[in-house]
Enzyme design. Structure first.
Site, PDB file in Angstrom:
ATOM      1  N   LYS A 121      77.416  71.149  10.129  1.00 58.23           N
ATOM      2  CA  LYS A 121      77.902  70.928   8.771  1.00 58.23           C
ATOM      3  C   LYS A 121      78.988  69.856   8.745  1.00 58.23           C
ATOM      4  O   LYS A 121      79.097  69.100   7.788  1.00 58.23           O
ATOM      5  CB  LYS A 121      78.445  72.240   8.209  1.00 58.23           C
ATOM      6  CG  LYS A 121      77.355  73.149   7.691  1.00 58.23           C
ATOM      7  CD  LYS A 121      77.927  74.388   7.058  1.00 58.23           C
ATOM      8  CE  LYS A 121      78.257  75.421   8.103  1.00 58.23           C
ATOM      9  NZ  LYS A 121      78.717  76.690   7.549  1.00 58.23           N
ATOM     10  N   ARG A 148      69.919  78.385  19.157  1.00 54.93           N
ATOM     11  CA  ARG A 148      70.025  77.635  17.904  1.00 54.93           C
ATOM     12  C   ARG A 148      68.760  76.845  17.644  1.00 54.93           C
ATOM     13  O   ARG A 148      68.028  76.509  18.569  1.00 54.93           O
ATOM     14  CB  ARG A 148      71.148  76.591  18.001  1.00 54.93           C
ATOM     15  CG  ARG A 148      72.522  77.099  18.092  1.00 54.93           C
ATOM     16  CD  ARG A 148      73.468  75.923  18.293  1.00 54.93           C
ATOM     17  NE  ARG A 148      73.639  75.164  17.064  1.00 54.93           N
ATOM     18  CZ  ARG A 148      74.516  75.481  16.120  1.00 54.93           C
ATOM     19  NH1 ARG A 148      75.305  76.526  16.266  1.00 54.93           N
ATOM     20  NH2 ARG A 148      74.630  74.745  15.038  1.00 54.93           N
ATOM     21  N   GLU A 170      79.776  80.546   6.654  1.00 53.26           N
ATOM     22  CA  GLU A 170      81.092  80.116   6.216  1.00 53.26           C
ATOM     23  C   GLU A 170      80.837  79.139   5.064  1.00 53.26           C
ATOM     24  O   GLU A 170      80.087  78.182   5.229  1.00 53.26           O
ATOM     25  CB  GLU A 170      81.811  79.414   7.377  1.00 53.26           C
ATOM     26  CG  GLU A 170      83.255  79.210   7.093  1.00 53.26           C
ATOM     27  CD  GLU A 170      83.980  78.428   8.187  1.00 53.26           C
ATOM     28  OE1 GLU A 170      83.413  78.280   9.285  1.00 53.26           O
ATOM     29  OE2 GLU A 170      85.091  77.961   7.906  1.00 53.26           O
TER      30      GLU A 170
END
Ligand code: ATP
Ligand code: MG
Length: 563
Positions: free
Chosen positions: A280, A270, A43
């Protein structure tokens, strides 16, 4: 999440991991006509961090390994948070890691028309409805994992009415937040994501690609799975938190698909690193609040920060291969990453002399002029050749390499003691000069033994210590930025009661002026060096020939906690 992985016991790259096994089984079974198509779906709402590198290495790596292709797809469903700056930085970072998406640069926004039509089709089938409630009301009806949710009073309005309202939403006839489109699935599902999730919301902001065409935008969950489907993705690799979204993606694809094909989602753990944060949202906060100089601050876990710091793609990939892909969340020791950086830089960097905390040494019996010392650039790599450093009557050594009153096992310079100046002579310390007021040692006077240089009669004279040095008259001043961990806590977000910024390390950046051998005047942005006996350093992007700036990439050994 407290199982910190330890020093590598060997690469986990041997033998297929669970993802490779799944892909190999699919290939053996002849699924997807033997094709492998993956994608990396960022994104564009921030810069990439090293966690993304783990996903990138897998997405592109699996395509490479099985003769397939990997698309780059920007999941750009929220114009308020996304920007072209982020898109450009993401592309630069992926290329830097060494991966190529060819001409397959896609955007979820490319599919906005298709997604909108699909939403309309769901409404017509009675599988979606416009809800006029506020997001707070909707949230309050969600229930809990053990208690079913409450159905919206608008759930059973007619398809025609929902369709009309949805079209009006898109024409901009209603304010933001006044209505949403929800999938009509099951308010009693044990999976919260299946309780009539919102699939479209009103956003009246221009989009960086579609301009002001749309007043409604699909939610990430409504765009992601379908975009995979539109692109013919065979293996949709993502992190474990999306496992619970999978039933929703599957449900949506069921409404959409026309044949047997569907993307297969596989989740992996992750990358989480000690002493840093990896979201982020939090990284953006550090940038906005100027806790760091920008996304590419060398202390940031971003790829741009690591590049500026002097980390190499090879080291990052090695680290990622070592930690491997599993189904279990873990916290990875940042020391493992630094270890991989050291390993790679040891092979590729030329050795140079720099003195970070200079102490002047006067060699009182040295009368020569114009003498040069030849030094090997990299003992690991003979092809890197050698260079010459001027030697002189006055040199700088590291202040910590001299002690006036040392403990027993101090093998560097001390009163009456001998030490070898690397590549040059053995010197003997005769006298210490101090500042009368402070008592600080300001100079050390030595005499040199002329026959101890290489080729001399006493070239092999036994001395216990060898230290580096730079000539006073030819040394150049360089700014050196020394870095420490950005956070003092191993897991800065571990506690909900303590803001992660409380754990910021106030001493994560220290700027000093160092003395370096003259060859460093020619160093260019991005060049990497080993400052001998100190660590690895690289030329910063702010460096100029007049004012050179070096970043400390990593120390020679793991010194964390020993400073
Ligand atoms: P963040 O939570 O840091 O904001 P994100 O998941 O929102 O990251 P995206 O741009 O949506 O960021 O992520 C793109 C891809 O990178 C996704 O497939 C995601 O699963 C993967 N990814 C993100 N963070 C990590 C991580 N720490 N380790 C491995 N993969 C990650
Ligand atoms: Mg995300």
């Amino acid at each position: 999440m407290n199982n910190i992985s330890e020093e590598p016991k060997g690469d986990r790259s041997k033998g297929p991991n669970f993802i490779e096994s799944i892909i190999e089984n699919d290939l053996r079974a002849g699924k997807n006509n033997g094709k492998v198509v993956t994608r990396f779906p960022p994104e564009p709402n921030g810069y990439l961090h090293i966690g993304h590198a783990k996903a990138i290495c897998l997405d592109f790596g699996m395509a490479e390994k099985y003769g397939g292709i990997c698309n780059l797809r920007f999941d750009d469903t929220n114009p308020v948070k996304e920007s072209v700056e982020y898109i450009d930085s993401i592309k630069e970072d992926i290329r830097w890691l060494g991966f190529d998406w060819g001409d397959r640069e896609f955007y979820a926004s490319d599919y906005f028309d298709k997604l909108y039509k699909f939403a309309e089709a769901l409404i017509e089938k009675g599988l979606a409805y416009v809800d006029d409630q506020s997001s707070e009301d909707i949230a309050s009806q969600k229930g809990t994992p053990t208690q079913p949710g409450k159905e919206s009073p608008f759930r059973n309005r007619s398809a025609a009415e929902s369709l009309d309202l949805f079209q009006k939403m898109n024409r901009g006839e209603f304010p933001e937040g006044s209505r949403v489109l929800r999938a009509k699935i099951d308010m009693a599902s044990p999976n919260m994501h299946m309780r009539d999730p919102v699939i479209y919301r009103i956003i009246k902001a221009p989009h960086h690609r579609t301009g002001s065409k749309w007043n409604v935008y699909p939610m990430y969950d409504f765009a992601h799975g379908q975009s995979d489907y539109f692109e013919g993705i065979t293996h949709s690799l993502c992190t474990l938190e999306f496992e619970v979204h999978r039933p929703l993606y599957d449900w949506l694809i069921d409404q959409l698909k026309t044949g047997d094909y569907r993307p297969r989602q596989i989740e992996f753990n992750r990358l989480n690193l000690t002493y840093t944060v990896m979201s982020k949202r939090l990284l953006l906060q550090l940038v906005n609040e100027r806790e760091v100089s920008g996304w590419d601050d060398p202390r940031m876990p971003t790829l741009s920060g690591m590049r500026r710091r002097g980390y190499t793609p090879e080291a990052i990939k090695k680290f990622i291969t070592r930690i491997g892909y599993t189904k279990v969340e873990a916290l990875n020791d940042i020391g493992l990453l630094e270890h991989a950086v050291r390993e790679h830089l040891n092979q590729i960097t030329p050795r140079v002399f720099a003195v970070l905390d200079p102490l002047k040494v006067v060699i009182t019996n040295y009368q020569k002029s114009g003498e040069e010392i030849e030094l090997i650039n990299n003992p690991e790599e003979p092809s890197m050749g050698s260079r010459k450093i001027p030697f002189g009557r006055e040199i700088y050594i590291e202040r910590s390499d001299f002690m006036e009153d040392p403990p027993g096992k101090f093998f560097r310079l001390k009163p009456g003691g001998e030490v070898r100046l690397k590549g040059a002579y053995v010197v003997v310390c005769d006298k210490v000069v101090k500042d009368a007021a402070t008592g600080e040692v300001t100079e050390v006077h030595c005499s040199y033994l002329p026959e101890t240089r290489s080729g001399g009669a006493e070239a092999n004279r036994k001395v216990k210590g060898t230290i580096h040095w730079v000539p006073v008259s030819e040394a150049i001043d360089i700014e050196v930025r020394l870095y420490d961990r950005l956070f003092v806590a191993e897991e800065p977000t571990a506690s909900k009661d303590v803001d992660f910024r409380q754990h910021l390390n106030p001493e994560s950046l220290k700027i000093i002026t160092a003395k370096a051998e003259p060859s460093l005047a020619e160093a260019k942005h991005g060049d990497l060096f080993q400052f001998q006996r100190l660590g690895y350093y690289c030329v910063d992007s702010e460096s100029t020939p007049e004012a050179p700036v070096f970043n400390q990439t990593v120390t020679l050994k793991d010194r964390w906690g020993k400073r």
